[in-house]
Structure formats: C-alpha cells, structure tokens
Design a protein around this motif. Structure first.
Motif, mmCIF file in Angstrom:
data_model
loop_
_atom_site.group_PDB
_atom_site.id
_atom_site.type_symbol
_atom_site.label_atom_id
_atom_site.label_comp_id
_atom_site.label_asym_id
_atom_site.label_seq_id
_atom_site.Cartn_x
_atom_site.Cartn_y
_atom_site.Cartn_z
ATOM 1 N N LYS B 6 -1.987 35.373 -25.912
ATOM 2 C CA LYS B 6 -2.433 33.797 -25.054
ATOM 3 C C LYS B 6 -2.530 32.785 -26.433
ATOM 4 C CE LYS B 6 -3.880 34.712 -20.556
ATOM 5 N NZ LYS B 6 -4.947 35.792 -19.375
ATOM 6 N N VAL B 7 -3.756 34.286 -27.421
ATOM 7 C CA VAL B 7 -4.023 33.254 -28.373
ATOM 8 C C VAL B 7 -2.622 32.582 -29.566
ATOM 9 C CG1 VAL B 7 -4.362 33.450 -30.388
ATOM 10 C CG2 VAL B 7 -5.673 34.373 -28.570
ATOM 11 N N ILE B 11 -1.600 29.375 -30.581
ATOM 12 C CA ILE B 11 -1.208 27.973 -31.304
ATOM 13 C C ILE B 11 -0.027 28.144 -31.885
ATOM 14 C CG2 ILE B 11 -0.174 29.684 -33.869
ATOM 15 C CD1 ILE B 11 -2.888 30.943 -33.633
ATOM 16 N N PHE B 14 0.171 24.322 -29.607
ATOM 17 C CA PHE B 14 -1.142 22.805 -30.681
ATOM 18 C C PHE B 14 -0.042 22.905 -31.285
ATOM 19 C CE2 PHE B 14 -2.768 23.122 -35.415
ATOM 20 C CZ PHE B 14 -3.392 22.686 -34.829
ATOM 21 N N LEU B 15 0.813 23.879 -32.173
ATOM 22 C CA LEU B 15 2.174 23.611 -32.874
ATOM 23 C C LEU B 15 3.720 22.364 -32.807
ATOM 24 C CD1 LEU B 15 2.622 26.014 -36.061
ATOM 25 C CD2 LEU B 15 1.693 24.699 -35.714
ATOM 26 N N PHE B 17 3.064 20.633 -30.223
ATOM 27 C CA PHE B 17 2.028 19.344 -29.839
ATOM 28 C C PHE B 17 1.940 18.566 -31.133
ATOM 29 C CE2 PHE B 17 -1.010 16.086 -28.790
ATOM 30 C CZ PHE B 17 -0.711 15.547 -27.483
ATOM 31 N N PHE B 18 1.588 18.989 -32.043
ATOM 32 C CA PHE B 18 0.854 18.172 -33.235
ATOM 33 C C PHE B 18 1.891 17.798 -34.337
ATOM 34 C CE2 PHE B 18 -3.123 18.457 -31.181
ATOM 35 C CZ PHE B 18 -3.557 17.735 -32.292
ATOM 36 N N ALA B 19 2.537 19.127 -34.479
ATOM 37 C CA ALA B 19 3.613 18.332 -34.974
ATOM 38 C C ALA B 19 4.890 17.462 -34.657
ATOM 39 C CB ALA B 19 4.952 19.569 -35.883
ATOM 40 N N MET B 20 4.627 17.434 -33.377
ATOM 41 C CA MET B 20 5.998 16.607 -33.177
ATOM 42 C C MET B 20 7.029 15.803 -33.703
ATOM 43 S SD MET B 20 6.802 16.191 -29.569
ATOM 44 C CE MET B 20 4.821 16.231 -28.222
ATOM 45 N N PRO B 21 6.197 14.722 -34.529
ATOM 46 C CA PRO B 21 7.318 13.946 -35.386
ATOM 47 C C PRO B 21 8.184 14.958 -36.418
ATOM 48 C CG PRO B 21 4.569 13.877 -35.415
ATOM 49 C CD PRO B 21 5.197 14.621 -35.036
ATOM 50 N N PHE B 22 7.637 16.360 -36.549
ATOM 51 C CA PHE B 22 8.298 17.430 -37.027
ATOM 52 C C PHE B 22 9.712 17.408 -35.738
ATOM 53 C CE2 PHE B 22 9.878 21.605 -38.373
ATOM 54 C CZ PHE B 22 10.171 21.126 -39.706
ATOM 55 N N LEU B 24 10.784 16.103 -33.079
ATOM 56 C CA LEU B 24 11.375 14.942 -32.862
ATOM 57 C C LEU B 24 13.015 15.065 -33.635
ATOM 58 C CD1 LEU B 24 8.819 13.032 -30.886
ATOM 59 C CD2 LEU B 24 10.516 14.166 -30.273
ATOM 60 N N ASN B 25 12.338 15.229 -34.660
ATOM 61 C CA ASN B 25 13.285 14.674 -35.868
ATOM 62 C C ASN B 25 14.344 15.737 -36.666
ATOM 63 O OD1 ASN B 25 12.731 11.708 -36.781
ATOM 64 N ND2 ASN B 25 10.756 12.597 -37.697
ATOM 65 N N VAL B 29 18.167 14.684 -39.060
ATOM 66 C CA VAL B 29 17.599 13.106 -40.546
ATOM 67 C C VAL B 29 19.103 12.007 -41.110
ATOM 68 C CG1 VAL B 29 16.113 13.315 -42.530
ATOM 69 C CG2 VAL B 29 15.757 15.499 -40.484
ATOM 70 N N PHE C 43 -3.909 22.133 -40.245
ATOM 71 C CA PHE C 43 -3.420 23.382 -39.596
ATOM 72 C C PHE C 43 -3.808 24.247 -39.460
ATOM 73 C CE2 PHE C 43 0.026 19.270 -38.965
ATOM 74 C CZ PHE C 43 0.583 19.557 -37.653
ATOM 75 N N LEU C 143 4.017 7.779 -32.279
ATOM 76 C CA LEU C 143 5.653 8.677 -32.900
ATOM 77 C C LEU C 143 5.898 7.374 -33.088
ATOM 78 C CD1 LEU C 143 5.465 10.718 -30.315
ATOM 79 C CD2 LEU C 143 5.194 11.688 -32.339
ATOM 80 N N VAL C 147 9.107 8.758 -36.487
ATOM 81 C CA VAL C 147 10.444 9.792 -35.169
ATOM 82 C C VAL C 147 12.224 8.176 -35.526
ATOM 83 C CG1 VAL C 147 12.349 10.565 -33.646
ATOM 84 C CG2 VAL C 147 10.101 11.078 -33.437
ATOM 85 N N TYR C 236 8.094 8.235 -42.357
ATOM 86 C CA TYR C 236 9.361 8.416 -41.804
ATOM 87 C C TYR C 236 9.709 10.154 -42.912
ATOM 88 C CZ TYR C 236 14.191 9.732 -40.344
ATOM 89 O OH TYR C 236 14.964 10.003 -39.937
ATOM 90 N N ALA C 239 7.462 12.844 -41.983
ATOM 91 C CA ALA C 239 7.747 13.864 -41.080
ATOM 92 C C ALA C 239 8.947 14.692 -41.797
ATOM 93 C CB ALA C 239 7.318 12.515 -39.954
#
Ligand code: SF4
Ligand code: SF4
Lengths: 538, 128, 337
Positions: B6-7, B11, B14-15, B17-22, B24-25, B29, C43, C143, C147, C236, C239
């Motif tokens: 579960k942990v 994690i 968590f990653l 969600f919070f690294a969403m920008p990463f 989505l790209n 790039v 993180f 965002l 993005v 950008y 990211a």
C-alpha cells in the motif's frame, strides 16, 4: 485528603475562553491536594519486577530520579516510536487546529489549557522536537520545542494521569489523532523509571497474583456468589447455583471482579445469573481468570498481556467452546481491539453460537468472544426471554455510553435494544453527549482514587451535567451503563452532582424484568426496592 | 517497511499527482509555439515589454474610452496618434489572429472575448 | 510574539529574491537552481517521511469507532463510522481526506448559566474546505504554465473558475475563496483565545506564506502584469528538464512568487504540513473495525511470563479444597510436561 468544595462552588470562575497570561511551558504543574494521585508504593513495583523510585511522592521538591533518567526516557521514547506507528505519526501530523480543544471533559471541567488534548500531546511532542530535531533545537519555543527537564517530567505525571484515555478527542480530530493512545504510551514510558500510580498498580498486582483486581481469593468469590444467590432466593424464591471452574461447560463467562463484590455491580451480576438460569445456559465462571477488566492496559501494555493470558489458559483447561464477556468498558476495548492480536489464533475454541437461538456470532468468528449485550439482544430479538418491563416502572432510565465500548468497539444499539425491551421509561441524554460523542465518567483508566476527587468531579462534570438535564426534565433517576468502572465512578459522581440518581447495569434491569419459571411474585427489585404498586407489600 | 504494497502504491500516486507536469509532457517535448510578428513594422503602439504584459489591459482601456466616452484617438508616450480600433489599428500589422493572438492564448489557456464581436482578419478576408 | 516572528521570517524570504535578483542579478539561481533544489527537497523529503512512518508497524488495530459496529445481522452497522470491510474503510478514508468528515462534526462547548451546551461549529470546516479545495484547483490551473498543449480538463477548470468574467483578465473565483479561507484560518488563530494560546510560530508561518503566495499571484494576474509568454518559457523548460532563462522580462513579483513557492515546497516535508500524506497513515481511521472477525498481526509481539494455572492452584490449594472448588491435577501434570 483535601476538602472537596461544594458542587456549586467547584466550577466558580471557570471560563472556557480565557487563557493564562504565561506561556504554557512556563506554568508549573499544581500538585495541591485533590489534584494529583499518589505515587506507587515501591513494593508493588518490586513484586511486578519493575524499577522503582523508592518511597516518594510527586509533591517532593526533588524527585529521587536515577542518574541516567534522561537517557532512559529518551531511549524509551525512541523505542515506542519505532514500535508504534500511531505514536510516531501522531507526533508528526497535528496541525494545532484546536478542533479537539474543547472536546475533553477535563478541559471542560478545569479550564486548564493543558487539558486540551492537543496541548496534552504537545507535552511530549515538544520534547521530541526539542531533543531529536535539529530545527527544533535551533528555533526552540517558537517552533514548540523544549528540552526534557525534571519539570517536564512532573508535568507528564500530572497530565498523562489527567486523561482517562476516553478517545473523545480522536472522534473530532481531522487526522484521527488519538490522544488516548499517546497517554497510554506515555504512561508505559514513565513506567520504565518506575513512575506509576498507586491506585492503578495495586489492582494490577492483585490481578496478577490472585486473579482479579479486587484481590478476591477463590473461596471469597464463591462465598460472595452464594451470598448473592441467597438474595436472589429471597427476592424470587428460586435457588440457583453458579457453576465455578466447571470443566466442559460450553461457555466461559468472564466479567469484572467488581461484579462479584461491589455495590452496584453485584446487582448486575444477579441479573446475569438470572438470565443464564432462565435460558438454561451451560456456562462456568472461573476463579483463576476472574477478572474481565485489565488495569495493565493503561499502565503498561506488557502487564496487560500477563493479566489476560489467564483467560485463554483457562478456556483451554476448562475446554469451553467460546467466551462470553460481562459488562465492562475498558475490558471490552481491550478484548475487542487487542486480544485478537495478543492471544490469537484461537483454534481451540469454536465460533460462538447461541445454544438457545442458534445464531452464529459471525462478527466474533475469529476471536470467539461475545459481549453479553450482543448475546442478550439476540435472545430478545428471537423472543426467547419472558420479560415484564413493567417491573422496572419504578425507575426512569437513561443510558451512558461508556467511552471504551463506544469509541473502541462501537456497541451502541445492543444495550439500547435491550433497555427498550426491559423497561418502559427510557430517555436519551442530549444528543451531543451520547454515543460516539459520549462523555467520560471522569475517573476511568485507573484514576478513581479518593485523593483525586476534585479532578474527578471536575472531569465528570460534563457527563453529570447531561444527566442532571434529563433528571430535571424527565425525572430520570437511574443511570445505566455497561461498565464496571462506571458503576463505581458514576456512583460517586452522581452523589456529588445529581444526588437523586443511582447507577445500574443493563443486566440488572434484565434481571428485574425476567419472568422466571417457578418464581414467586416479586415485590422488590434486585436492590430490595419496592416495585411500582408494591410499596404496601414491602 | 510495513504495509509495503500500500505504501508503494501511495508513493506512486503521490508521484503521479505532484509530478503531473512531467508526465503530461512526457515524450512530447517541443518548442513552444511562437507568435508571428509583423515583418515590416518593428515598433508597436507602446514599447514591446509593456505590450507583451499589458496588452489586454491596454485594449480594455481602449474599449472603455471608445464606447463609454466616445473618444476615437489614442496618443502614445511618444506623442504619436492612433485610432483606437482593434480591427483597423492592431490587426493592420498583426494581420493574422491565428498566428499571432491564438498561439500564446491557446498555449496559456487564455480565453479573451474580443472575437465574440470583432472579426479576425482571416474572417474579414473570407468575406471580401 | 509568534506572529511577529513569522512575519519577520516571511519578510526575509521576500527580501532574498529582491536582493538576489534585483541587486545581485542572480536570475538563473532564483529562476532555475533554487526551484529545482526546493522541489527535490519536497519529493525526496516527503518520500522519506512516508517510508519513515512505514518503517514502524501498527501493532494493534485501534480504529476509532464513531458508529455502530457490525454485529448481529438485524442491527444496521455504520459503514462509514465503523467500517467492517476494506471498501468501507476506503469510503471512510475518502470522506476524511476529501470532505474532512471528522472536522464536520465539530462542536463548540459553552456554559449557559450552569449548563454546558454544545453548538454546531462548522466554520472551521468551511474555512479548511475553502482553503484546501481552492489550493487544489489553483494548482491544477497552474498546469497551463508547465504543459505545452494544456489538457482539456485544465482548460475546463480554468473556464469554470473564471465563470463570472469580472474584469480583464477575469478574476478567478478560487483566488478569492482561498484568501477567504486562509484569512479565516489566520483570524481564528488570532481571535479564538484557546487556539491563540496553542499556536506556535510554525502555525502562523505556513498560513502567512501561502497567503503571500496567493497575493503575489493575484497581483500578477490583475495588476502588475508579467510577461506570461516568458514565464511559460521558463516554467515549461523547468518541467521538461530543459531549463533556460527566457529573453523576456520575468518581473520582480514573479521572482518573489517563485521563491515563496520554492520555500513552501522545501518547508513542506519538515513541518506540520506533512499531514497531507500523514492522514493516510492514521491508524484510527484507516483500519477496519473487524477485530473479532479477522486476525491482525503485530510483528514484535513477544511472549510474556504470567501466573499459570498450575502456579495459581498451588498457591490457593488449601482454600480451594476447603471451599470445595475442584482441583485439577490433570492439567497441572500436562502443564508440567
Ligand atoms: S484536532 Fe487533531 S490536528 Fe487538530 S489540534 Fe487536535 S490533535 Fe491536532
Ligand atoms: S482521551 Fe479523553 S481524557 Fe484524554 S485527552 Fe482525549 S478527550 Fe481528554
């Protein structure tokens, strides 16, 4: 012992919205009479194989601490953080939102900010920050950090024994921070230096060596029961025998020892016996495992395991099928939440099944222990009991949810269902003071000692105040609880705050209402009080 | 570590969600679309830095003065006189909405309501 | 005192980029290096905290039961408050984490003459919900800076958030709500005597920090406009791990905003803000109340010495015999072997 102020004076000047001028870290604990419990007699600790500080009292200017007391405590704190995720986590995530602040009965009765659960936990949290964290040491007080000193230790003694581990705060905390858990663990940590309460430890020693908190030896238990049976004979005309240490019985019945001995628990016990006789249950009680409660639970968890190991050895020895537990609060929190982990698996027992109704208690299929209210509720639901609720017409009843069974087990409906079937006058207290929001009796977790009366009466005030409300408005004169500690502590509390209300157990009322086969016409209840309409006869 | 499954899932969530920008790209790039500037004209009404940051406020001002006060001309810092008109003044040089306005606006999720009433030069051409 | 201390710290935090960029011209340090460092701390710090909690076992199943247990079939049990199965636990956790259910229960105790009364007190809940949800929406909205092709859900959320179309550019509803929420939470700490008494600097500081972040953000949106295109080039780049300082002018306000956000990120794992992940670990909420149905194992459970039946019987043999309570030689023999 100190003189206890009169009820109308006790709370004078209490203001829940005023706080002291000084920072709480600068306020020393007040060890004046009535506000602290006596420290443990060293002999008790020696008998139990624990360290002790010799003869001392918390009022001593300098406590007789060993040289390395600080290291020992810090080591113990680290150890508990490694062993209890709860403890570690609760030390980290409080945001001091204050939602718990006015939920504690001790705060409501004393106005002392250190009785706000958040500050109670902060007493240790600040030390963890101040001793273990770099930033804590750097920023000190502004970050809520401070070093461990003897003053802090005195404060711990005062306030971790001014918490009844009732968990009311935990219900309201957005992160479920359970200050009761913190309290229990802190007491365990204090034990490592030999710091404990006399009143909480003596019953524990009794239970360890003799079998129950009251220290009743086997023959005394038997005599007491016989005495109670002669009362039953007088009231109902029936001669009933209680099986003791009977091998091969189907059910082992374990209840707090106060039920054998102390008023008003004995009436509840008479109720149990009448019930078992009424349905012809094949049961036995044990004089070896003669204590359902467990004072180890709020002293030191290892003791708790020692005490209740007996129950399971006894269950094996007597070859019973399953275990039935009497009315008791902390007993049931401990049984329900800890036994399964400590003493399982229970392969030598069978999944409990009511021999009368055939109901299989699926919810206890692993632990094989059933609460007597679950058992009785099932009997009533199947119409297996002949009841005459009018035999309780001489009383008006309200129900006190005990903290432990409420917030550490979740038994709310069973006792209410029984009460509605065995009496006609049942009133609830105001909504925000019952069920999961119930208020503590103010003296639980080993605090119901006489020298602590002032704090007890203050802590019990919110509960008493709610009882007073239904007493005045609906004429309630009987406070029913499923807890042996409550039966003792609420009695004292009522005597002080609402003198016309007596305390009873659910099964006392069941005992009154049961129409037994072959009984004579009853004119009194189990306490020899005349039934309604029978006043002339008595 | 206890409750490891579960942990670890925790994690990962968590990653994510919070690294969403990463995420989505991830794998796409590219250079950001660049608005096309007019070829002939080098100077806008006010200086470029100001126009870049404040053009929406600027246009809003124009709109208000023109509609509410009935004024028609704008005098810039250098004293030059302009007719306050999105279509006739601005879009005269910036003659392609899609290649100029929209490139940034789309990319930055800006939804101006200019074009609810005004016509883009591309549209105008279609009708001519 | 605590409030003043936090204000001073905050002022210093604002001064740092002012001097760093404004005077010393360390643009890359503040635009690239510090944000990366801060988010690395965020993180790794949080993952470290998570693993650190997970390293301690939860020895006993100590659910706080705020509702009827599952027992007899005809008694309705409270699925949310006394969950008996995993999915009921998930449900309970969902309500706790996303709707702050426990906080919703909040009461306020007061004396009415000699009577204690308990009124409902949902303001704290409302303030907390406003703040947390606005924060979430604002993060999602941001965002658009990170993005290239902004996903449609972000576009939709932004559109809804600026629904009233007040002003140019239109004001975001959540910008107002987050300030309302934070303002209430701060005011409460100052005005409510109890909460004031138990607040540390470390309670004021995050509030002030987030308020400052929100204010600088709102300022940039409504009044002191930066070059958004340049900002997006920077963010950008960050990211996508191609960091580069854009040509345009990023504006001082933006540097302050970015530095405060970086401070928040770096401060997060070492402060009370870890409640964000800690709440998932809360044993009183994330365990089912099924203690008598199934076994919970404590990894460090150890056997203890207790007074066995044989020892006990030996001690009380005389009184047992005298009272006619049966003696059990069979068991003591078995036990001895
Ligand atoms: S309710 Fe919980 S988080 Fe809030 S102050 Fe109390 S213990 Fe801390
Ligand atoms: S557990 Fe009960 S007595 Fe202890 S702090 Fe919480 S509310 Fe007060």
């Amino acid at each position: 012992m100190s003189k206890l102020p009169k009820p109308d004076q006790l709370l004078q000047g209490l203001d829940l919205h005023r706080t002291p001028e000084k920072h709480w870290m600068d306020i020393k604990p007040d060890f004046s009479p009535g506000k602290y419990c006596y420290a443990v007699d060293p002999q008790v600790m020696i008998d139990m194989g624990r360290p002790n500080l010799g003869k001392w009292q918390p009022t001593d200017e300098k406590w007789p601490l060993p040289e390395d007391w600080k290291e020992r405590l810090l080591k113990a704190i680290r150890d508990r953080m490694e062993r209890f995720r709860s403890f570690k986590l609760f030390m980290d995530i409080c945001v001091r939102c204050g939602a718990c602040a006015d939920k504690c009965h001790f705060f409501l009765g004393t106005g002392d900010p250190k009785n706000m659960p958040v500050l109670r936990a902060e007493l240790i949290r600040s030390v963890i920050k101040g001793e273990f964290s770099f930033f804590g040491r750097l920023f000190g007080r502004v970050a809520g950090a401070r070093p461990l000193t003897e003053e802090v230790l005195k404060e711990w003694y005062m306030y971790f024994y001014q918490c009844t581990a009732c968990r009311r705060c935990s219900v309201f905390c957005p992160y479920g921070i359970d200050t009761a858990e913190v309290t229990i663990i802190m007491r365990d940590i204090l034990h490592e230096l030999g710091i404990a309460l006399d009143w909480a430890m003596k019953p524990l020693r009794n239970s360890h060596f003799i079998g129950n908190h009251l220290g009743l030896q086997p023959h005394t238990i038997k005599e007491n029961i016989e005495f109670l049976m002669s009362d039953i004979a007088e009231i109902t005309g029936l001669n009933i025998e209680v099986p003791i240490n009977k091998k091969g019985a189907e059910v082992l019945f374990v209840t707090p020892s106060a039920d054998f001995f102390a008023d008003p628990g004995i009436y509840t016990f008479m109720g149990y016996v009448l019930l078992f006789h009424h349905i012809g249950l094949d049961y036995t009680i044990s004089t070896y495992a003669s204590e359902g409660g467990n004072f180890g639970f709020f002293n030191s968890i290892e003791f708790a395991k020692k005490l209740h190991s007996k129950i399971y050895e006894e269950a094996k020895r007597l070859k019973v099928k399953w275990i039935l537990g009497g009315e008791c609060g902390h007993q049931w929190r401990f049984w329900h939440q800890y036994h399964g982990t400590m003493f399982g698996p229970f392969d030598y027992l069978e999944v409990p099944k009511s021999p009368i109704t055939g109901t299989v208690f699926e919810h206890a299929k692993y632990h094989k222990a059933v609460h007597i209210c679950e058992f009785t509720a099932d009997l009533i639901a199947h119409n297996k009991l002949k009841l005459d609720p009018s035999r309780n017409d001489h009383i008006v009843v309200t129900f006190h949810d005990s903290c432990n069974t409420s917030r550490g087990m979740g038994i709310f409906e069973e006792p209410r269902f029984i009460l509605r079937n065995v009496c006609n006058n049942f009133v609830e207290m105001p909504e925000n003071t019952i069920r999961e929001k119930t208020f503590c009796c103010g003296s639980g977790s080993g605090l119901n000692t006489d020298e602590y009366m002032e704090i007890r009466m203050r802590g019990g005030f919110p509960r008493a105040n709610a009882v007073e409300f239904v007493h005045k408005n609906y004429g309630v004169n009987t406070l029913v609880a499923i807890c042996a500690i409550d039966r003792a502590t609420l009695t004292a509390l009522m005597k002080y705050w609402v003198p016309d209300v007596v305390v009873a157990g659910v099964h006392e009322l069941v005992g009154n209402a049961l129409i037994m086969e072959g009984e004579k016409e009853r004119t009194t209840d189990l306490r020899y009080r005349p039934l309604k309409g029978m006043e002339e006869e008595v | 570590m206890y409750n490891a499954n579960k942990v670890i899932i925790g994690i990962i969530v968590f990653l994510i969600f919070f690294a969403m920008p990463f995420w989505l790209n991830f794998g796409k790039v590219e250079a950001l679309p660049k608005p096309e500037l007019p070829k002939e004209e080098k100077k806008c009404i006010e200086d470029t830095d100001y126009m870049k940051a404040y053009h929406m406020k600027f246009l809003d001002e124009w709109r208000k003065t023109k509609v509410r006060e009935g004024k028609v001309y704008y005098i810039n810092k250098e004293g030059k006189i302009y007719k306050m008109s999105l279509q006739r003044t601005c879009m005269k040089c910036h003659d392609n909405k899609e290649k100029f306005c929209d490139r940034c606006h789309k990319n930055l999720v800006v939804q101006p309501d200019c074009w609810k009433c005004h016509l883009a030069p591309e549209e105008v051409k279609k009708w001519q | 005192m605590n409030l003043i201390f936090s204000l001073i710290v905050l002022a210093i935090l604002i001064l740092i980029p002012l001097i760093g960029v404004g005077v010393l011209g360390l643009s890359s340090l503040f635009a690239i290096f510090i944000p990366y460092l801060a988010f690395a701390i965020f993180f790794f710090g949080l993952i470290y905290r998570i693993i650190d909690w997970a390293r301690s076992p939860q020895p006993y199943k100590i659910t706080t039961t705020s509702g009827q247990q599952k027992s007899l079939s005809w008694i309705k049990h409270s699925r949310l408050e006394s969950p008996a199965s995993s999915w009921e636990v998930y449900l309970r956790m969902f309500f706790e984490v996303f709707l702050f259910r426990s906080l919703f229960r909040n009461l306020r105790a007061d004396f009415d003459g000699k009577r204690l009364i308990y009124g409902s007190a949902k303001w704290l809940w409302l303030g907390a919900i406003l703040f947390h949800f606005s924060f979430l929406v604002i993060m999602i909205r941001h965002l658009r800076f990170f993005v290239n092709e902004v996903p449609s859900f972000v576009q939709k959320i932004s559109a809804v958030d600026s629904f009233f179309q007040l002003g140019v550019p239109p004001i975001y509803i959540t910008d107002i709500l987050i300030l309302a929420g934070l303002g209430f939470l701060l005011l409460r700490r100052l005005v409510d005597a109890k909460v004031n008494y138990l607040s540390y600097a470390s309670d004021y500081f995050p509030l002030l920090l987030i308020i400052s972040i929100a204010l600088t953000g709102i300022l940039m949106r409504l009044y002191v406009k930066p070059d958004l295109y340049a900002i997006k080039q920077l963010t950008y780049g960050l990211a996508t791990f191609n960091p580069a300082l854009p040509k345009g002018n990023l504006s001082m306000l933006f540097y302050i905003h970015l530095f405060l956000v970086s401070s928040l990120a770096a401060y997060f794992p070492f402060s009370k803000l870890v409640h964000m992940v800690g709440v998932f670990f809360s044993p009183t909420r994330n365990m089912p109340n099924d203690n008598r149905m199934s076994r919970h194992i404590n990894p460090w459970e150890y056997p203890v010495k207790y007074v066995t039946y044989a020892e006990w019987q030996e001690k009380f043999r005389d009184v047992l015999e005298e009272a006619g309570i049966p003696i059990d030689e069979e068991w003591t023999n078995v036990a001895q072997k």
